[in-house]
Write an enzyme that holds these catalytic residues in place. Structure first.
Site, PDB file in Angstrom:
ATOM      1  N   ASP A  17       0.838  -1.189   0.000  1.00  0.00           N
ATOM      2  CA  ASP A  17       0.000   0.000   0.000  1.00  0.00           C
ATOM      3  C   ASP A  17       0.879   1.248   0.000  1.00  0.00           C
ATOM      4  OD1 ASP A  17      -2.740   1.140   0.412  1.00  0.00           O
ATOM      5  OD2 ASP A  17      -1.855   1.849   2.295  1.00  0.00           O
ATOM      6  N   GLU A  74       1.461  -0.465  -5.128  1.00  0.00           N
ATOM      7  CA  GLU A  74       0.520   0.609  -5.406  1.00  0.00           C
ATOM      8  C   GLU A  74       1.401   1.845  -5.598  1.00  0.00           C
ATOM      9  OE1 GLU A  74      -3.541   2.542  -3.560  1.00  0.00           O
ATOM     10  OE2 GLU A  74      -1.864   2.197  -2.191  1.00  0.00           O
TER      11      GLU A  74
END
Length: 622
Positions: free
Chosen positions: A321, A357
């Site tokens: 993330d 990401e």
């Protein structure tokens, strides 16, 4: 310098070693608790070289519950939040005894939090095996799962297992994954997390998990059986030929901003573990703090965490993330950053699947295409360009074709590293993408200010639910076109759980705090026709390797044809209303018709209904 014993709690025959790192703490104590949360023992750790603090306590066995207290200078502007009243969770805890619960007193200096904070558990780990090669290779279908919402309403899963990792290994769940051609499940965060502190007064809970505190300890709400539960589920999924990827949050801690709770890293050594500037916590995450991934202590914790999940659970890879934070140093993002280099060189991690990401909120935070060549990356340009093409925006055909061919304008080299998706946990699910022209996040309690505004969505004439058969048919048609586009895309593709059967979040495009029926998958009322359509797409992709190959589509692999059978010329790509194209590959052709009328293609000869995609396999009648 290496610690005298492995970090965390290391049980041996006659007791347990407790080892923790802090450069700035003056003293650290380990406390032991009984089952009623009463303190039963306390011992000062001896400070050694390299910032390691250590104590050995005899007769302490696996199952014992413990925490730390650290004392030192209290100066938040310098990163020092030392407060001996705060019980701190071991950052190397392999298990905790209860979920985290938000409480204002967690951030109040001088308030004893022993009754508020989970206790770490001295743990016997499962018997590790030498990690097998990853089950997932680029080109397959990744299926993104929020563990709790995925099975909370699943009628075939025993009630006690619903919402847990164990449910992922249930035969009914595995049968569904096999039906739609899943190559690997990607589990949204399962490390123990805490609610954001604004949620409890709104009677809301974080159901996604992107607010981790310790990274190795699994959240008891999704893994009451701890790491052994994950190991068992991984083994069952592997037996079915399905890999397991874990979504990890190493960009911030659930301790939030300067007003947040002191739970673990902040109280152990905030100056070392958090990035700061001008006496303030840097917030490149939007979550209140940023972890210092450029520093050795945080790098070691990350590497040890990844190894833990590979060795002790057998996972196949990781999705990171807000991944630019992993590689951001004083001079900005560096694809050759020490942490990324250490992952690539690690004998346990080198062959694992790594997915970035590739954006965050920090300076130079958008890094799509810039991660190392062995990393896959979430491709938001694919998401937006495909949405805009099917919405009917002008001048979108060229971008659309570039995306389904592998995004050669983003990724250098012969292989595409794109993870191509139209919907993910962030934003609208597919069914809402074609039913809402704007977000509807009032249930989140922030006045509809949260969540992304540019959704590139459309509503087919009515905002939200509709009983009009024509509108419902139009929406199902559009969802099928989007699904078909994803399955016709080169390289790795991704679906979010439930999009294959029409899940809805009622127009909420930021449903992280909706641990309820807004996000729980409604298995009993799913759209079986849409599910079967997805399964058919998976079958077509499996029979047509040129659809999923990891290399970019180039002129030698593919022909781009107008409906009349002629090749696309430069002017054709830039026509404002261009919306129909035939893509001819070895063994298969894919015909896209975005227009509002049926289009008859000459090569192969087939009429494609309005706003639809057709596949024609060589040797089969068109």
């Amino acid at each position: 310098m290496e610690p005298p014993f492995p970090p965390g709690a290391c049980a041996v025959e006659d007791g347990t070693h407790f080892t923790i790192w802090s450069e700035h703490a003056e003293t650290i104590d380990v406390l032991l608790f009984d089952a009623d949360d009463a303190e039963i023992a306390r011992q000062r750790l001896e400070a050694g070289q390299g910032g390691w603090h250590h104590a050995f306590i005899e007769a302490i066995e696996p199952g014992a519950r413990y925490g730390f207290r650290a004392n030192g200078r209290y100066d938040p502007s310098a990163g020092h939040w030392y407060d001996p009243a705060k019980l701190l969770v071991d950052p190397y805890a392999r298990a905790i005894d209860r979920p985290f619960r938000q409480d204002p007193r967690l951030g109040q200096r001088g308030y004893d939090t022993a009754a508020l904070v989970p206790k770490a558990i001295v743990t016997t780990l499962p018997e590790p095996g030498f990690p097998e090669p990853p089950r997932f290779t680029p080109g397959g279908l990744i299926y993104e799962i929020g563990v709790r919402p995925f099975t909370m309403l699943h009628p075939d899963v025993p009630e006690a297992q619903r919402g847990t990792i164990t449910a992922l290994g249930h035969p009914a769940v595995i049968a569904h994954l096999k039906k739609i051609g899943v190559s690997a499940v990607e589990l949204m965060p399962i490390s123990a997390w805490i609610d954001e502190r604004h949620l409890p007064p709104l009677w809301l809970r974080n159901g996604w998990g992107y607010n981790s505190v310790p990274f190795m300890a699994l959240d008891p709400r999704v893994a009451p059986g701890g790491i052994g539960e994950l190991q068992d589920a991984v083994a069952k999924l592997h037996a079915a030929g399905i890999g397991v990827i874990l979504d990890m949050v190493f960009n911030h801690s659930g301790e939030s901003d300067a007003m947040g709770g002191t739970l673990s890293l902040r109280g152990i050594d905030g100056a070392a573990y958090f990035r700061m500037a001008d006496g303030m916590l840097i917030n490149d995450t939007g979550c209140g703090n940023t972890l210092a991934c450029e520093r050795a202590p945080m790098q070691r914790l990350i590497l040890d965490t990844l190894r833990h999940f590979v060795v002790n659970a057998g996972v196949d890879g990781f999705r990171f993330d807000l991944a630019p934070i992993l590689a951001r140093g004083p001079d900005g993002f560096d694809p050759h950053a020490p942490l990324l280099a250490a992952i690539a060189a690690d004998p346990v991690l080198a062959d694992r699947v790594m997915i970035a990401e590739p954006w965050d909120l920090g300076p130079g935070g958008y890094q799509l295409g810039n991660f190392p060549p062995n990393w896959l990356e979430w491709n938001d340009r694919y998401r937006d360009d495909v949405r805009r093409f099917w919405r009917g925006d002008e001048h979108r055909l060229g971008d659309f074709v570039t995306r389904i061919a592998g995004s050669s304008d983003v990724f250098t080299g012969a292989a595409t590293r794109s993870v191509s998706f139209v919907a993910a946990h962030d934003g609208f699910p597919l069914a809402d993408l074609v039913a809402y022209s704007a977000k509807h996040n009032a249930a989140n309690g922030e006045g509809n200010r949260d969540g992304h505004d540019p959704n590139f969505s459309w509503n087919n004439g009515v905002e939200g639910p509709s009983d009009d058969p024509a509108i419902r048919d139009a929406r199902r048609r559009d969802v099928k076109a989007l699904l078909a586009t994803v399955f016709a895309t080169r390289g790795t593709i991704m679906l979010t759980a439930g999009d294959e059967f029409g899940r809805t979040q009622r127009g909420n495009n930021n449903a992280y705090c909706q641990d309820n029926a807004i996000t729980w998958l409604d298995w009993a009322n799913r759209d079986i026709d849409l599910e079967d359509f997805t399964a058919a797409l998976a079958g077509l992709r499996a029979r047509s390797p040129h659809l999923s190959g990891p290399t970019m589509l180039t002129g030698g692999d593919v022909a781009w044809l107008r409906p009349d059978g002629g090749p696309f010329e430069d002017a054709d790509w830039h026509a404002p209303d261009a919306g129909a194209i035939a893509i001819k590959l070895t063994g298969v052709s894919v015909l896209f018709n975005r227009t509002e009328a049926a289009v008859t293609f000459a090569d192969p000869a087939k009429t494609v209904p309005a706003r639809s995609v057709a596949f024609v396999l060589d040797g089969e009648p068109a």
